[in-house]
Write a protein that holds these residues in place. Structure first.
Motif, PDB file in Angstrom:
ATOM      1  N   SER A 147      11.024  -5.948  -8.104  1.00 19.43           N
ATOM      2  CA  SER A 147       9.850  -6.794  -7.914  1.00 19.43           C
ATOM      3  C   SER A 147       8.661  -5.982  -7.386  1.00 19.43           C
ATOM      4  O   SER A 147       7.524  -6.145  -7.841  1.00 19.43           O
ATOM      5  CB  SER A 147      10.181  -7.926  -6.949  1.00 19.43           C
ATOM      6  N   LEU A 148       8.915  -5.076  -6.438  1.00 14.60           N
ATOM      7  CA  LEU A 148       7.842  -4.255  -5.874  1.00 14.60           C
ATOM      8  C   LEU A 148       7.285  -3.285  -6.912  1.00 14.60           C
ATOM      9  O   LEU A 148       6.068  -3.058  -6.980  1.00 14.60           O
ATOM     10  CB  LEU A 148       8.359  -3.488  -4.657  1.00 14.60           C
ATOM     11  N   ILE A 149       8.149  -2.702  -7.709  1.00 16.12           N
ATOM     12  CA  ILE A 149       7.679  -1.790  -8.751  1.00 16.12           C
ATOM     13  C   ILE A 149       6.772  -2.527  -9.729  1.00 16.12           C
ATOM     14  O   ILE A 149       5.689  -2.043 -10.099  1.00 16.12           O
ATOM     15  CB  ILE A 149       8.873  -1.149  -9.478  1.00 16.12           C
ATOM     16  N   GLU A 150       7.177  -3.714 -10.144  1.00 18.71           N
ATOM     17  CA  GLU A 150       6.360  -4.503 -11.061  1.00 18.71           C
ATOM     18  C   GLU A 150       5.022  -4.870 -10.423  1.00 18.71           C
ATOM     19  O   GLU A 150       3.981  -4.840 -11.080  1.00 18.71           O
ATOM     20  CB  GLU A 150       7.126  -5.755 -11.485  1.00 18.71           C
ATOM     21  N   ARG A 151       5.058  -5.195  -9.129  1.00 19.92           N
ATOM     22  CA  ARG A 151       3.819  -5.555  -8.426  1.00 19.92           C
ATOM     23  C   ARG A 151       2.853  -4.375  -8.357  1.00 19.92           C
ATOM     24  O   ARG A 151       1.667  -4.500  -8.689  1.00 19.92           O
ATOM     25  CB  ARG A 151       4.158  -6.020  -7.016  1.00 19.92           C
ATOM     26  N   LEU A 155      -1.042  -3.545  -9.286  1.00 18.46           N
ATOM     27  CA  LEU A 155      -2.025  -3.607  -8.195  1.00 18.46           C
ATOM     28  C   LEU A 155      -2.165  -2.342  -7.359  1.00 18.46           C
ATOM     29  O   LEU A 155      -2.935  -2.346  -6.406  1.00 18.46           O
ATOM     30  CB  LEU A 155      -1.647  -4.747  -7.234  1.00 18.46           C
ATOM     31  N   HIS A 156      -1.463  -1.258  -7.680  1.00 19.11           N
ATOM     32  CA  HIS A 156      -1.384  -0.164  -6.710  1.00 19.11           C
ATOM     33  C   HIS A 156      -2.737   0.448  -6.375  1.00 19.11           C
ATOM     34  O   HIS A 156      -2.941   0.949  -5.273  1.00 19.11           O
ATOM     35  CB  HIS A 156      -0.399   0.910  -7.179  1.00 19.11           C
ATOM     36  N   ARG A 157      -3.699   0.408  -7.260  1.00 21.63           N
ATOM     37  CA  ARG A 157      -5.016   0.971  -6.959  1.00 21.63           C
ATOM     38  C   ARG A 157      -5.851   0.036  -6.077  1.00 21.63           C
ATOM     39  O   ARG A 157      -6.909   0.429  -5.585  1.00 21.63           O
ATOM     40  CB  ARG A 157      -5.770   1.272  -8.254  1.00 21.63           C
ATOM     41  N   GLN A 158      -5.383  -1.181  -5.879  1.00 21.77           N
ATOM     42  CA  GLN A 158      -6.142  -2.149  -5.084  1.00 21.77           C
ATOM     43  C   GLN A 158      -5.615  -2.270  -3.651  1.00 21.77           C
ATOM     44  O   GLN A 158      -6.191  -2.986  -2.841  1.00 21.77           O
ATOM     45  CB  GLN A 158      -6.087  -3.519  -5.761  1.00 21.77           C
ATOM     46  N   GLU A 159      -4.527  -1.586  -3.333  1.00 20.89           N
ATOM     47  CA  GLU A 159      -3.929  -1.700  -2.006  1.00 20.89           C
ATOM     48  C   GLU A 159      -3.654  -0.315  -1.440  1.00 20.89           C
ATOM     49  O   GLU A 159      -3.483   0.658  -2.180  1.00 20.89           O
ATOM     50  CB  GLU A 159      -2.618  -2.499  -2.088  1.00 20.89           C
ATOM     51  N   ALA A 160      -3.621  -0.237  -0.105  1.00 20.17           N
ATOM     52  CA  ALA A 160      -3.348   1.035   0.554  1.00 20.17           C
ATOM     53  C   ALA A 160      -1.907   1.461   0.295  1.00 20.17           C
ATOM     54  O   ALA A 160      -1.019   0.626   0.131  1.00 20.17           O
ATOM     55  CB  ALA A 160      -3.601   0.907   2.055  1.00 20.17           C
ATOM     56  N   GLU A 161      -1.703   2.771   0.272  1.00 18.75           N
ATOM     57  CA  GLU A 161      -0.347   3.286   0.025  1.00 18.75           C
ATOM     58  C   GLU A 161       0.555   2.999   1.215  1.00 18.75           C
ATOM     59  O   GLU A 161       0.223   3.331   2.355  1.00 18.75           O
ATOM     60  CB  GLU A 161      -0.394   4.792  -0.227  1.00 18.75           C
ATOM     61  N   PRO A 162       1.729   2.401   0.999  1.00 19.60           N
ATOM     62  CA  PRO A 162       2.679   2.144   2.084  1.00 19.60           C
ATOM     63  C   PRO A 162       3.360   3.435   2.526  1.00 19.60           C
ATOM     64  O   PRO A 162       3.236   4.479   1.883  1.00 19.60           O
ATOM     65  CB  PRO A 162       3.700   1.179   1.454  1.00 19.60           C
ATOM     66  N   ALA A 163       4.099   3.362   3.629  1.00 20.78           N
ATOM     67  CA  ALA A 163       4.859   4.505   4.114  1.00 20.78           C
ATOM     68  C   ALA A 163       5.854   4.956   3.058  1.00 20.78           C
ATOM     69  O   ALA A 163       6.477   4.138   2.369  1.00 20.78           O
ATOM     70  CB  ALA A 163       5.588   4.141   5.413  1.00 20.78           C
ATOM     71  N   PHE A 170       8.356   3.627  -2.129  1.00 20.15           N
ATOM     72  CA  PHE A 170       9.012   4.099  -3.351  1.00 20.15           C
ATOM     73  C   PHE A 170       8.380   3.440  -4.576  1.00 20.15           C
ATOM     74  O   PHE A 170       8.065   4.111  -5.571  1.00 20.15           O
ATOM     75  CB  PHE A 170      10.501   3.802  -3.276  1.00 20.15           C
ATOM     76  N   ALA A 171       8.186   2.139  -4.524  1.00 22.63           N
ATOM     77  CA  ALA A 171       7.594   1.418  -5.653  1.00 22.63           C
ATOM     78  C   ALA A 171       6.178   1.925  -5.940  1.00 22.63           C
ATOM     79  O   ALA A 171       5.784   2.064  -7.109  1.00 22.63           O
ATOM     80  CB  ALA A 171       7.578  -0.085  -5.354  1.00 22.63           C
ATOM     81  N   TRP A 172       5.418   2.197  -4.881  1.00 23.98           N
ATOM     82  CA  TRP A 172       4.054   2.724  -5.036  1.00 23.98           C
ATOM     83  C   TRP A 172       4.079   4.051  -5.795  1.00 23.98           C
ATOM     84  O   TRP A 172       3.257   4.290  -6.686  1.00 23.98           O
ATOM     85  CB  TRP A 172       3.413   2.896  -3.670  1.00 23.98           C
ATOM     86  N   GLN A 173       5.002   4.935  -5.426  1.00 23.58           N
ATOM     87  CA  GLN A 173       5.083   6.231  -6.072  1.00 23.58           C
ATOM     88  C   GLN A 173       5.443   6.099  -7.554  1.00 23.58           C
ATOM     89  O   GLN A 173       4.924   6.840  -8.403  1.00 23.58           O
ATOM     90  CB  GLN A 173       6.109   7.108  -5.355  1.00 23.58           C
ATOM     91  N   ILE A 174       6.319   5.163  -7.875  1.00 25.60           N
ATOM     92  CA  ILE A 174       6.665   4.924  -9.280  1.00 25.60           C
ATOM     93  C   ILE A 174       5.411   4.525 -10.057  1.00 25.60           C
ATOM     94  O   ILE A 174       5.150   5.027 -11.163  1.00 25.60           O
ATOM     95  CB  ILE A 174       7.744   3.831  -9.402  1.00 25.60           C
ATOM     96  N   ALA A 175       4.623   3.631  -9.470  1.00 21.99           N
ATOM     97  CA  ALA A 175       3.398   3.178 -10.131  1.00 21.99           C
ATOM     98  C   ALA A 175       2.367   4.296 -10.213  1.00 21.99           C
ATOM     99  O   ALA A 175       1.726   4.501 -11.258  1.00 21.99           O
ATOM    100  CB  ALA A 175       2.827   1.978  -9.384  1.00 21.99           C
ATOM    101  N   LYS A 176       2.200   5.023  -9.125  1.00 19.72           N
ATOM    102  CA  LYS A 176       1.212   6.105  -9.078  1.00 19.72           C
ATOM    103  C   LYS A 176       1.500   7.172 -10.128  1.00 19.72           C
ATOM    104  O   LYS A 176       0.590   7.696 -10.771  1.00 19.72           O
ATOM    105  CB  LYS A 176       1.219   6.729  -7.683  1.00 19.72           C
TER     106      LYS A 176
END
Length: 216
Positions: A147-151, A155-163, A170-176
């Protein structure tokens, strides 16, 4: 007592065990049929007239389709000593494709077919894990990852990168890194139904296998 290790494709995560255990995500690099044939054709056309352009094409193809997904983020470094100035800054991952590899592909573009086929089968036997974790219920935890990867793909460019050492990180890095989810594979292994076995196993696995996109 543990069950056998089970493999789950992206579409199969819903069938992960509803039991405690540990898991590891892997990415299987992909060079599509279209990219493969286009690259081979272009190399054969230009390598005699402009070898430097052919070499640049090989580097670009390998970087875009393989290496960029695994490039390390910059390190923050501090250098200091007794009675010395202190220096700090970021260290970039200076990644270079082997010159010999590039030359051999330019000389024989069809060798890309073998390279592509081996890469397609490389995970997990020859691969480092992207992320390793534990869960009191594997099915729920992996559904959260999905679910986080899909989110973050939306949206990853619209939100700050999580820890980095979190599910969201992890999901952020997949998207990035624009890793295609359908090329992700997750392996699960159930453990004893207590609150420490999976924790202990995850602790050890993270320290001997060094997941690329998240370490606890």
């Amino acid at each position: 007592m543990t069950d056998s290790i089970k493999k789950h494709l992206w579409a199969d995560i819903v069938n992960a065990p509803a039991l405690p255990g540990v898991y590891a995500w892997y990415y299987s690099p992909e060079i599509t049929d279209y990219d493969l044939e286009q690259t081979i054709s272009r190399l054969k056309e230009c390598r005699e007239a402009d070898r430097s352009a052919a070499e640049a094409l090989v580097r670009e193809t390998l970087d875009n389709r393989v290496f960029r997904h695994f490039r390390e983020d910059p390190y923050h470094a501090v250098i200091e000593g007794p009675l010395k100035p202190t220096y700090s800054g970021t260290l970039e991952h200076n990644f270079r494709v082997s010159g010999g590899l590039v030359q051999r592909i330019v000389d024989d573009p069809d060798r890309l077919r073998t390279i592509r086929n081996v890469l397609d089968m490389s995970a997990p036997m020859f691969a480092s894990p992207l992320y390793m974790g534990m869960a009191t219920e594997l099915r729920t935890r992996l559904a959260t990852h999905k679910s986080l990867i899909e989110r973050y793909r939306r949206l990853h460019r619209q939100e700050a990168e999580p820890a980095r050492n979190t599910d969201a990180g992890f999901a952020w890095q997949i998207a990035k890194r624009k890793i295609p989810p359908d090329r992700l594979i997750v392996f699960t292994c159930t453990t004893a139904a207590d609150d420490k076995t999976a924790v202990d196993i995850e602790n050890i696995l993270n320290r001997i296998y060094y997941p690329i996109l998240g370490r606890n």
